[in-house]
Design a protein around this motif. Structure first.
Motif, PDB file in Angstrom:
ATOM      1  N   UNK A   1      13.908 -39.405  27.678  1.00 17.62           N
ATOM      2  CA  UNK A   1      12.601 -39.530  28.358  1.00 17.62           C
ATOM      3  C   UNK A   1      12.289 -38.276  29.167  1.00 17.62           C
ATOM      4  N   UNK A   2      13.320 -37.702  29.808  1.00 11.21           N
ATOM      5  CA  UNK A   2      13.078 -36.515  30.638  1.00 11.21           C
ATOM      6  C   UNK A   2      12.554 -35.361  29.789  1.00 11.21           C
ATOM      7  N   UNK A   3      13.156 -35.164  28.610  1.00 14.44           N
ATOM      8  CA  UNK A   3      12.698 -34.068  27.749  1.00 14.44           C
ATOM      9  C   UNK A   3      11.300 -34.370  27.205  1.00 14.44           C
ATOM     10  N   UNK A   4      11.097 -35.617  26.877  1.00 12.25           N
ATOM     11  CA  UNK A   4       9.781 -36.013  26.348  1.00 12.25           C
ATOM     12  C   UNK A   4       8.687 -35.742  27.383  1.00 12.25           C
ATOM     13  N   UNK A   5       8.970 -36.098  28.617  1.00 18.14           N
ATOM     14  CA  UNK A   5       7.992 -35.926  29.687  1.00 18.14           C
ATOM     15  C   UNK A   5       7.766 -34.446  29.990  1.00 18.14           C
ATOM     16  N   UNK A   6       8.846 -33.664  29.935  1.00 21.98           N
ATOM     17  CA  UNK A   6       8.705 -32.229  30.192  1.00 21.98           C
ATOM     18  C   UNK A   6       7.774 -31.613  29.143  1.00 21.98           C
ATOM     19  N   UNK A   7       7.964 -32.031  27.888  1.00 21.26           N
ATOM     20  CA  UNK A   7       7.101 -31.527  26.811  1.00 21.26           C
ATOM     21  C   UNK A   7       5.657 -31.981  27.047  1.00 21.26           C
TER      22      UNK A   7
ATOM     23  N   UNK B   1      20.892 -21.400  35.117  1.00 14.63           N
ATOM     24  CA  UNK B   1      20.508 -20.439  36.152  1.00 14.63           C
ATOM     25  C   UNK B   1      19.871 -19.182  35.546  1.00 14.63           C
ATOM     26  N   UNK B   2      20.385 -18.748  34.409  1.00 11.11           N
ATOM     27  CA  UNK B   2      19.811 -17.567  33.762  1.00 11.11           C
ATOM     28  C   UNK B   2      18.358 -17.833  33.385  1.00 11.11           C
ATOM     29  N   UNK B   3      18.088 -19.027  32.875  1.00 15.26           N
ATOM     30  CA  UNK B   3      16.712 -19.384  32.539  1.00 15.26           C
ATOM     31  C   UNK B   3      15.847 -19.472  33.790  1.00 15.26           C
ATOM     32  N   UNK B   4      16.444 -20.000  34.854  1.00 14.54           N
ATOM     33  CA  UNK B   4      15.725 -20.129  36.111  1.00 14.54           C
ATOM     34  C   UNK B   4      15.318 -18.755  36.648  1.00 14.54           C
ATOM     35  N   UNK B   5      16.270 -17.823  36.590  1.00 17.23           N
ATOM     36  CA  UNK B   5      16.013 -16.470  37.077  1.00 17.23           C
ATOM     37  C   UNK B   5      14.939 -15.787  36.232  1.00 17.23           C
ATOM     38  N   UNK B   6      14.981 -16.050  34.960  1.00 16.56           N
ATOM     39  CA  UNK B   6      13.966 -15.488  34.063  1.00 16.56           C
ATOM     40  C   UNK B   6      12.585 -16.028  34.454  1.00 16.56           C
TER      41      UNK B   6
ATOM     42  N   UNK C   1      15.705 -29.931  32.010  1.00 12.57           N
ATOM     43  CA  UNK C   1      15.854 -29.193  33.266  1.00 12.57           C
ATOM     44  C   UNK C   1      15.451 -27.734  33.085  1.00 12.57           C
ATOM     45  N   UNK C   2      15.744 -27.185  31.917  1.00 11.73           N
ATOM     46  CA  UNK C   2      15.409 -25.790  31.674  1.00 11.73           C
ATOM     47  C   UNK C   2      13.915 -25.604  31.421  1.00 11.73           C
ATOM     48  N   UNK C   3      13.309 -26.623  30.868  1.00  8.75           N
ATOM     49  CA  UNK C   3      11.886 -26.515  30.511  1.00  8.75           C
ATOM     50  C   UNK C   3      10.980 -26.689  31.732  1.00  8.75           C
ATOM     51  N   UNK C   4      11.440 -27.425  32.718  1.00  9.42           N
ATOM     52  CA  UNK C   4      10.618 -27.611  33.917  1.00  9.42           C
ATOM     53  C   UNK C   4      10.573 -26.308  34.712  1.00  9.42           C
TER      54      UNK C   4
ATOM     55  N   UNK D   1      14.806 -24.852  23.695  1.00  7.10           N
ATOM     56  CA  UNK D   1      14.427 -26.260  23.495  1.00  7.10           C
ATOM     57  C   UNK D   1      14.470 -26.667  22.029  1.00  7.10           C
ATOM     58  N   UNK D   2      14.525 -25.667  21.141  1.00  8.73           N
ATOM     59  CA  UNK D   2      14.653 -25.997  19.720  1.00  8.73           C
ATOM     60  C   UNK D   2      16.091 -26.357  19.338  1.00  8.73           C
ATOM     61  N   UNK D   3      17.043 -26.121  20.245  1.00  4.66           N
ATOM     62  CA  UNK D   3      18.461 -26.415  19.949  1.00  4.66           C
ATOM     63  C   UNK D   3      18.704 -27.917  19.937  1.00  4.66           C
TER      64      UNK D   3
END
Ligand code: TRP
Ligand code: ZN
Length: 857
Positions: free
Chosen positions: A667-673, A556-561, A599-602, A587-589
């Motif tokens: 796959x979700x992270x790959x697609x987001x990237x 949520x913090x990322x979303x608000x940002x 989810x955070x990257x989208x 995303x580097x973590x």
């Protein structure tokens, strides 16, 4: 003005028990596409002297014969109107009697897919909410429950109904359902079907035959549905102590279906898109949804069927609870943190949108014109959130005790929300009078939180208010559980999660004995379906995104940002560098779940940005929002290109496709990237992936990127060549072209697609693919010239004439119209008024359109 008389409004306060007891229903159905005969015998006993026998059933039923205890009554005592058949009390014998009727109906002509209809040569039924009245004359209300004995006569090879099989001969099958049920749970299926079969032994040793019935050739895509069913049966035993109660459990997949699926007792009927899946044709999201809907319908066996609803105002009694249960199931099967974030995202996108517009209503409405218009995100998803709050307030043990009492006390009954709350009160001793407002009051509460730091103590002050909604100008304070944790400036948790209970308009809570001022992590786990407002700078948001121990609050913090950047950019300001930096760190973590990182990257979608702008008092400009989002995505890509490229390569899943959560997460992270990289590589990676990927998840993602860049033509024709005869893939093919089209082309593209011979618009999935795809293209649907509205209105009018449920549902594309600028509002209102003026418009669409017009003026 229309010719049809609108049905009077139905009120919860008008509930009266039915003045008869129905102790058995026997049906004998002889199937034929144009003249199916339904003979019904109802065993009835009057409970109230002088009461007329009133049965639902309209002009679509051709009455061939009617007898009472074998005798024809005086015709003067049998009265029919457009919706009912009445036998006056004078013609009824005292005590118990048998009413026998025979009617003729025409399933081949049933384009509304309500009652008995034909889908691709398969006879099937849909009776919820009020479809049984299109099959025979009957007390079509959920509080009339009885056993059913059903005989089906047809030359088709597979003949199914509810309950247990009694006999299966050539051309005839008999079924008996020993569990009393309301008629909305009746089902009948007949067709040339094949089964994927398995068995399940319940914990008390009952051996259950399981079948997933599909059309010949589709068996190899039904295995995942079967595995999902077995997992659901086991889970409901383990977690709720609920066992299955018949010898067989059948699921049937049909291509024409108004909704997702239906929980008919022992015979669930599914939209084929929620059963059939293979790696080449279904995405990870499809697999997850199949698993959760199979579970949802199975869980209804206890929450919906064994305990049903007294009347349709109580719909959230079964739907809210069953959604809550299917959400718990998915959390247990997959990642709880990821599931919670996905659910909150969906709630905000659909239910908050509903609550903030002209269609707002409480989870338990107190009036309606057409009940089919109330199968909404508020009844389902907010209904589930309300149960989540109850669980938070009474604790896990209290919840378990209350549920045991609920099953004990109400098994075999048609219950109410009052009954539901009473079991919690009786099991836990808690007074829920104020809590019950969550069921009766519409609108999303807004809670403002202020912090005050003094001499080692932190005081949090909350103020709650709920904006007016149609018919409800004033909202009293509600019980709101707010889960709060405290972080020290180095990121450690100094106070573990504590649930603060707001009960008043304004309230303060103090945390003492703190050595340094902590950072507050609030509304952890999304502990209540509210909008939390607090003064927070971007640096603090970035801090929480980096350190919060609660995964929802962290996301949520990322979303608000992101939203703070996007709203500023959409209104002409400069912003975004904090977000770009923080998201790169997250995303580097490598130790963090790839699904969480995805989810955070989208970025928030354009609709969500518009909603946020509107709630801040701005008039959203769809074109500016589109440009702002495109720009921010590009900046993220430019800032982190090497990192995104590495993620894209490293997250590739090797080996055969598996839909499990861990592989799907990669796959979700790959697609987001990939989506971000597509902003700067011209779509080259996406073009390669579309050709090379062996699974539909990556292919659809790649296709979306290519279409957004205006270079999807080749991929579109390749996909068509490969899957022209696969309806479910072609649905995706229609939908993604409308959804991912550059906004300025979207309406033209949708118009072209709608002229194709394979735009089989009478099929609900195909219609929804195209019209829903366009509606999901925010700047395209809301084109300033009104062309998106006009195109959609034309199709709603056309659909309404054959399938009112689908037209009414899709009309919600307009529900946000009041928030846009004057030019768009004028176009939208004109489109809505044009629909409203159609002669013979259905009750369904009329109610929706008039509420939208009234609520926006
Ligand atoms: N009870 C179904 C569910 O929640 C919903 C449903 C299926 C439905 N088909 C319908 C509701 C048709 C209204 C009309 O799973
Ligand atoms: Zn349901």
């Amino acid at each position: 003005m229309s010719q049809t008389d609108p049905q009077p409004v139905q009120y919860l306060a008008d509930y009266r028990p039915w003045p008869f007891v129905l102790s058995e229903t026997r049906l004998d159905v002889t199937l034929a596409p144009r003249d199916t005969r339904v003979r019904a015998e109802l065993r009835l006993t009057s409970q109230k002297a002088g009461a007329d026998l009133v049965l639902n059933g309209g002009k679509g039923l051709r009455l061939m014969s009617l007898t009472i205890d074998g005798q024809q009554p005086d015709p003067a005592h049998v009265i029919r109107d457009d919706e009912r058949l009445t036998i006056t009390a004078a013609a009824l014998p005292p005590g118990t009697f048998i009413l026998a009727t025979e009617v003729g109906i025409d399933p081949a002509d049933n384009t509304a897919f309500e009652g008995l209809y034909l889908s691709n040569g398969i006879f099937c039924t849909q009776c919820e909410a009020e479809g049984f009245r299109h099959i025979t004359f009957y007390p079509d209300r959920p509080d009339v429950m009885t056993t059913f004995a059903v005989t089906i006569r047809s030359g088709l090879p597979v003949l199914l109904s509810n309950g247990n099989p009694v006999s299966q001969g050539p051309g005839v099958a008999e079924w008996h359902d020993p569990w009393p049920k309301p008629c909305y749970l009746f089902a009948l299926v007949a067709g040339d079907l094949v089964a994927v079969s398995d068995r399940f032994t319940t914990r008390s040793g009952r051996d259950v035959a399981l079948n997933v019935w599909v059309r010949p050739g589709d068996q190899d895509r039904a295995g995942f549905a079967m595995q999902s069913l077995i997992k659901s049966m086991k889970w409901d035993e383990d977690v709720y102590g609920r066992e299955y109660d018949l010898d067989v459990f059948n699921i049937v997949a049909v291509d024409d279906f108004n909704m997702g699926a239906m929980e008919n007792k022992g015979l669930n009927i599914f939209n084929s898109k929620l059963v059939l899946a293979s790696p080449e044709t279904a995405t990870d999201a499809d697999y997850e949804r199949i698993e959760s809907v199979i579970a949802h319908e199975y869980f209804h066996n206890w929450t919906g069927n064994r305990i049903t609803c007294r009347d349709w105002f109580q719909l959230c009694l079964k739907e809210g609870l069953t959604v809550f249960r299917d959400q718990q199931f998915t959390s247990d099967m997959r990642s709880a943190a990821v599931k919670r974030i996905e659910d909150v995202q969906a709630l905000r996108a659909r239910q908050f949108r509903e609550d903030q517009g002209p269609l707002a209503h409480p989870p338990r409405p107190d009036h309606y014109e057409e009940i089919n218009n109330f199968y909404t995100a508020t009844v389902y998803e907010k209904g589930a959130e309300v149960i989540g709050m109850l669980q938070r307030l009474v604790g896990g043990d209290g919840y378990a005790k209350a549920l045991d009492l609920y099953f004990d006390r109400h098994d075999g009954e048609a219950a109410t929300i009052e009954d539901w709350l009473k079991v919690f009160e009786d099991a836990t001793g808690r007074d829920l009078a104020q809590f019950s407002r969550w069921y009766t009051d519409a609108g999303t509460p807004i809670v403002e939180m202020d912090e005050d730091w003094q001499d080692g103590s932190l005081t949090l002050t909350f103020r709650q208010s709920t904006p007016p909604t149609p018919g409800q100008p004033v909202k009293p304070a509600r019980v709101i559980p707010i889960a709060v944790g405290l972080l020290s400036p180095n990121g450690d948790e100094v106070a573990k999660t504590r649930v603060l209970e707001l009960t008043e308009d304004g309230q303060s809570f103090t945390f003492d004995g703190l050595s340094v001022r902590p950072v507050v992590s609030a509304l952890r786990g999304f502990s209540a379906p509210i909008i939390l407002r607090r003064n927070m700078d971007d640096a603090t948001r970035a801090f929480l995104l980096a350190h919060d121990a609660d995964p929802f609050a962290r996301w949520e913090a990322g979303r608000e940002l992101a939203l703070s950047a996007l709203t500023t950019l959409s209104t002409g300001g400069e912003a975004g560098s904090d977000y770009v930096a923080a998201i790169g760190a997250l995303i580097a973590e490598e130790g963090t779940d790839p699904a969480f990182r995805a989810l955070s990257l989208n970025l928030p979608g354009e609709e969500e940005i518009a909603t946020r702008l509107a709630s801040l008092g701005h008039t959203p400009d769809p074109d500016a929002i589109h440009a702002a989002r495109t720009d921010l995505a590009r900046r993220i890509a430019l800032a982190h290109e090497p990192l995104l490229g590495r993620i894209y390569d490293e997250m590739a899943v090797t080996g055969p496709y598996s839909p499990d959560a861990a592989s799907a997460a990669r796959r979700a992270l790959r697609i987001a990237a990939l989506g971000l990289l597509g902003r700067i590589d011209g779509g080259d990676r996406a073009a390669v992936l579309f050709g090379a990927a062996g699974n539909m998840t990556e292919r659809m993602a790649a296709l979306g990127i290519l279409l957004r860049l205006g270079r999807g033509a080749e991929a579109i024709s390749a996909l068509h060549d490969e899957f022209a005869d696969n309806r479910l893939v072609m649905d995706k093919w229609f939908s993604i072209q409308a959804m991912a089209a550059p906004p300025q082309d979207a309406v033209a593209i949708a118009r072209e697609l709608s002229a194709r011979p394979d735009f089989d618009w009478k099929n609900p999935n195909r219609f929804r693919s195209l019209l829903g795809g366009l509606a999901a293209n925010h700047a395209g649907f809301h084109a300033a010239d009104g062309s998106g509205y006009g195109f959609t209105a034309d199709w709603l009018i056309r659909m309404d004439a054959i399938n009112p449920q689908i037209a009414a549902r899709m009309s919600t594309a307009f529900e946000t119209w009041p928030r846009y600028d004057a030019q768009r509002r004028d176009h939208a209102l004109a489109a809505l008024e044009r629909i409203a003026s159609v002669e013979g418009l259905s009750r369904n669409t009329r109610e929706m359109v008039s509420r939208m017009i009234a609520g926006g003026r």
